[in-house]
Design an enzyme around this catalytic site. Structure first.
Site, PDB file in Angstrom:
ATOM      1  N   THR A 158      11.005  -5.051  -3.524  1.00  0.00           N
ATOM      2  CA  THR A 158      11.155  -5.674  -2.206  1.00  0.00           C
ATOM      3  C   THR A 158       9.826  -5.697  -1.451  1.00  0.00           C
ATOM      4  O   THR A 158       9.465  -6.722  -0.873  1.00  0.00           O
ATOM      5  CB  THR A 158      12.225  -4.950  -1.363  1.00  0.00           C
ATOM      6  OG1 THR A 158      11.940  -3.548  -1.380  1.00  0.00           O
ATOM      7  CG2 THR A 158      13.614  -5.185  -1.910  1.00  0.00           C
ATOM      8  N   VAL A 159       9.085  -4.568  -1.456  1.00  0.00           N
ATOM      9  CA  VAL A 159       7.836  -4.531  -0.682  1.00  0.00           C
ATOM     10  C   VAL A 159       6.757  -5.390  -1.345  1.00  0.00           C
ATOM     11  O   VAL A 159       6.096  -6.202  -0.686  1.00  0.00           O
ATOM     12  CB  VAL A 159       7.345  -3.080  -0.483  1.00  0.00           C
ATOM     13  CG1 VAL A 159       6.005  -3.061   0.244  1.00  0.00           C
ATOM     14  CG2 VAL A 159       8.374  -2.275   0.297  1.00  0.00           C
ATOM     15  N   LYS A 191       4.320   7.161   0.267  1.00  0.00           N
ATOM     16  CA  LYS A 191       4.072   8.451   0.948  1.00  0.00           C
ATOM     17  C   LYS A 191       4.208   9.634   0.011  1.00  0.00           C
ATOM     18  O   LYS A 191       3.517  10.633   0.156  1.00  0.00           O
ATOM     19  CB  LYS A 191       4.993   8.632   2.143  1.00  0.00           C
ATOM     20  CG  LYS A 191       6.463   8.821   1.809  1.00  0.00           C
ATOM     21  CD  LYS A 191       7.311   7.694   2.324  1.00  0.00           C
ATOM     22  CE  LYS A 191       8.656   7.672   1.662  1.00  0.00           C
ATOM     23  NZ  LYS A 191       9.403   6.450   1.940  1.00  0.00           N
ATOM     24  N   GLU A 209      -1.720   2.436   5.204  1.00  0.00           N
ATOM     25  CA  GLU A 209      -1.044   2.324   6.510  1.00  0.00           C
ATOM     26  C   GLU A 209       0.474   2.272   6.369  1.00  0.00           C
ATOM     27  O   GLU A 209       1.200   2.806   7.200  1.00  0.00           O
ATOM     28  CB  GLU A 209      -1.560   1.082   7.232  1.00  0.00           C
ATOM     29  CG  GLU A 209      -1.025   0.875   8.631  1.00  0.00           C
ATOM     30  CD  GLU A 209      -1.408   2.001   9.585  1.00  0.00           C
ATOM     31  OE1 GLU A 209      -0.552   2.879   9.789  1.00  0.00           O
ATOM     32  OE2 GLU A 209      -2.535   1.998  10.110  1.00  0.00           O
ATOM     33  N   GLY A 250       6.293   2.652   8.537  1.00  0.00           N
ATOM     34  CA  GLY A 250       6.384   1.225   8.232  1.00  0.00           C
ATOM     35  C   GLY A 250       5.314   0.371   8.875  1.00  0.00           C
ATOM     36  O   GLY A 250       4.120   0.560   8.633  1.00  0.00           O
ATOM     37  N   GLY A 269      23.012  -1.121   4.693  1.00  0.00           N
ATOM     38  CA  GLY A 269      21.796  -1.097   3.887  1.00  0.00           C
ATOM     39  C   GLY A 269      20.708  -0.213   4.458  1.00  0.00           C
ATOM     40  O   GLY A 269      19.536  -0.339   4.102  1.00  0.00           O
ATOM     41  N   LYS A 322       6.025  12.408   5.113  1.00  0.00           N
ATOM     42  CA  LYS A 322       5.257  11.666   6.117  1.00  0.00           C
ATOM     43  C   LYS A 322       4.490  12.623   7.027  1.00  0.00           C
ATOM     44  O   LYS A 322       3.353  12.349   7.414  1.00  0.00           O
ATOM     45  CB  LYS A 322       6.191  10.760   6.909  1.00  0.00           C
ATOM     46  CG  LYS A 322       6.742   9.634   6.025  1.00  0.00           C
ATOM     47  CD  LYS A 322       7.957   8.972   6.655  1.00  0.00           C
ATOM     48  CE  LYS A 322       8.513   7.874   5.762  1.00  0.00           C
ATOM     49  NZ  LYS A 322       9.861   7.432   6.221  1.00  0.00           N
ATOM     50  N   GLY A 357      12.001  -1.069   5.551  1.00  0.00           N
ATOM     51  CA  GLY A 357      12.274  -2.472   5.289  1.00  0.00           C
ATOM     52  C   GLY A 357      11.063  -3.146   4.697  1.00  0.00           C
ATOM     53  O   GLY A 357       9.929  -2.718   4.887  1.00  0.00           O
TER      54      GLY A 357
END
Lengths: 436, 436
Positions: free
Chosen positions: A13-14, A107, A131, A136, A189, A207, A309
């Protein structure tokens, strides 16, 4: 026109969204940079299908094995969106060693292998930007690393996990149980099928480790981040906090630095925490993330946005590509671009040595002198009580007693709590929370 | 070790604090950059006294005239903290032309002379950085210019003036009149003796002009920013909004971009605005600033912090110095580092053409059919009403009627309002507000 050749490893997805964003931003980047950021190679287990689905042009080189992409000789920058740990580590190290700059949003990779990654990055004089790894699309790392360079960072407090923040928000606003709120998150989701790493605070701790490493200039291992998740957050504590304390419960990741000590003391932890309703972090609802930075000159700053997301993560990844490109165009890198802020030596302190106000709920039997013995146990550790609340007894059942303390060392508070639980006045079933 | 030679023009509160921050950060910067940022010259009308008060070392060159500092041959970067307009403009232009990079926090200068400043900056291949000009220590310009490079910016909404936000907060939380809240702000040093430019929205409009210029890649003149200050904000509207609409009033600066139109439409304005209580901008209290960015990929982001004061502004100025230094060390600048985002041509649209929901309060005489004639005037402009609230009549005095509309063009709403005010049913005294 000069070309910067980009390879992307992992078209999930990313990675897929990064392909799309890069394509959309290309004309603007060309105008701004006077150079073209060109996607020339991708890697994915299902590379041909993914390439078709994304409408990639013919000329792009397709690999199924990340090692092959790392070995591709015609690349300037690679993006690591493979996920996972070991494969991502091998790919990142091999790419740096081959002279590629690397962008990642992983991360876990950073938290676990920070020292090795940046040792290789420095030796190879290649940059590793990340980043997207924390919060996100919120540019918190750019702020800590660059914009706030003139400040000592005193504290970073963050809501760093959208899944748990959604669950806590729904438990509070919708009076749902944790289980019902989790189910709702999964339907939307916002939670994975196996939500363990979110619920038990591991994701937030990764994180915190990245933030702490960036803010202190030393590798803070994920194991050094004390953590507790939200699984023992009880609706009754949430209700009491709302009614009596004007507070709400948030899962807060914290990097706390005391620069007055020599060496400076750094504490890192993740805890469900009682936050005053008028605190900026209390109004962070649902799946949003936020990071509050206490900076010596700029004062308190808060950064708020979507922490998860494809869009937010890809925005950060492509932002890093833009930054890298503009730096590469200025000339050959004279350093790894990653000399950390380091306002002096730091010492990690265990969370037991940190100071906080605490909330404690007990089930107390209706016996003369019970409260005196409980408060006595706290006084024996020199912990003073801020307020105490006892429900009206009804019958012989133990009665809930809730109290809050003034600031105390966590070690002392937990020792006093253990002593209290050994009292004959106290029935099983207690809860405690840190307070902001 | 390489040296970057810095001159500071203007040792007022921001310039003086920048001197102190730069000194404190020097060892860290040296370690991170491998170069020394060295203050070598300052300029101030009372330079010798100021130099003594700041404990500047002997060797530093002192000037009283900014033109002399601009002409100093041994400088790499200058900081403009003179304030004012014409002297700051001359100093900045002269410095760029002499080959200095320039850092400023002067929003008036940027808003009024953007085109000229950046034309000279480009011609001289020298950079002009200005993070401190909008929202103090909040790194909003870095976010828009760099971190969010992959996004189309759809809207920027900001609380950009701490003085007016403090006053509005006190009017609402303390039920003070505007005059009493202003007096309190002045006592706390949060408002100047002559607060006109804050109260009438001019200061916020300058910042909107800078944000709009940065976000669109074209100079948006301050005159193009429609503005209204807070002087006509009435306690009764604030009270009604709190009671009946669950909203609060904030002075909102807005840059609104419609990328679906060709050319894209951009509207810029500053208005007191009714903000829903659960909107992130509603919980920005007191002298704090906040900027909400609606970005195409990253989603909604909010940046929050202190917008005024020596510390935040100096933090931004020294952050810019750090950034400039790290760029200078990478090699000679191949461009002015300032090619703006420009996702295509844009057209400025007057605020009359923008769409918003509106709030309207009228004083209505108790006559049969009055409400029908009022709602009829709105209907004639095809504006539909969301809710309407009439106080119980008592005696013959006109009764307050408050209504809110569904989204409508501002031109239509104002025309309908003018028609309503001409009705015999309506007594003098009305108010209207835009709604978020």
């Amino acid at each position: 026109m000069q070309k910067i050749r980009i390879g992307i490893a992992g078209l999930g997805t990313v990675g897929g969204e990064a392909v799309r964003l890069l394509r959309d931003a290309a004309p603007d980047f060309e105008r701004r940079l006077g150079a073209r950021l060109e996607l020339v190679a991708v890697c994915d287990r299902r590379a041909p299908e993914k390439a078709r689905a994304l409408g990639l042009p013919k000329g792009i080189r397709l690999y199924r094995d990340p090692a092959k992409l790392a070995a591709d000789p015609d690349l300037d920058v690679v993006v690591e969106t493979l996920g996972g740990l070991e494969e991502a580590r091998r790919f990142t190290l091999a790419s740096l060693e081959r002279g590629r700059h690397v962008v990642t949003a992983n991360k876990r990779l950073l938290a676990h292998h920070w020292r090795e990654l940046f040792a290789v990055s420095r030796a190879a004089r290649r940059r590793l930007y990340f980043e997207g790894s924390v919060a996100g699309g919120i540019p918190i790392l750019a702020a800590l690393h660059r914009s706030l360079a003139a400040n000592r960072i005193r504290r970073v407090l963050g809501i760093l996990n959208g899944t748990t923040n959604f669950i806590l928000t729904r438990m509070s606003s919708g009076a749902l149980t944790l289980e019902a709120a989790l189910e709702e998150a999964q339907e939307k989701g916002l939670a994975e099928k196996d939500p363990t790493l979110d619920l038990n605070g591991t994701d937030a701790a990764h994180k915190v480790a990245v933030l702490a490493s960036l803010a202190t200039g030393r590798w803070v291992r994920p194991e050094a981040v004390a953590r507790e998740g939200i699984t023992r957050v009880a609706p009754e504590d949430m209700g009491f906090a709302a009614r009596e304390l004007e507070r709400t419960i948030r899962l807060i990741g914290c990097v706390d630095m005391d620069w007055s000590a020599r060496p400076a003391r750094v504490a890192c932890h993740v805890y469900p925490t009682l936050v005053p309703n008028d605190h900026p972090l209390a109004s962070v609802h649902g799946e949003y993330n936020a990071v509050l930075v206490e900076a010596s000159a700029a004062g308190d700053l808060m950064f708020y946005g979507k922490g998860a997301g494809a869009g937010p993560a890809a925005s950060a990844v492509v932002g890093d590509l833009f930054l890298l490109a503009s730096e590469m165009l200025s000339g050959p890198p004279r350093d790894a671009g990653m000399v950390w802020r380091k306002d002096g030596e730091t010492r990690l302190v265990p969370v037991d040595e940190t100071t906080s106000s605490f909330y404690l709920r007990l089930a107390v039997k209706d016996r003369p002198g019970a409260l005196a013995r409980i408060t006595g146990a706290l006084a024996a550790k020199r912990i003073s009580i801020s307020r105490i609340h006892q429900e009206t007894p009804s019958g012989k059942a133990p009665v809930p007693v809730s109290l809050t303390t003034h600031p105390a060392r966590q070690r002392d508070f937990l020792a006093a709590t253990a002593a209290i639980r050994r009292l004959a006045d106290v029935a099983p079933g207690h809860a405690w929370l840190r307070m902001l």
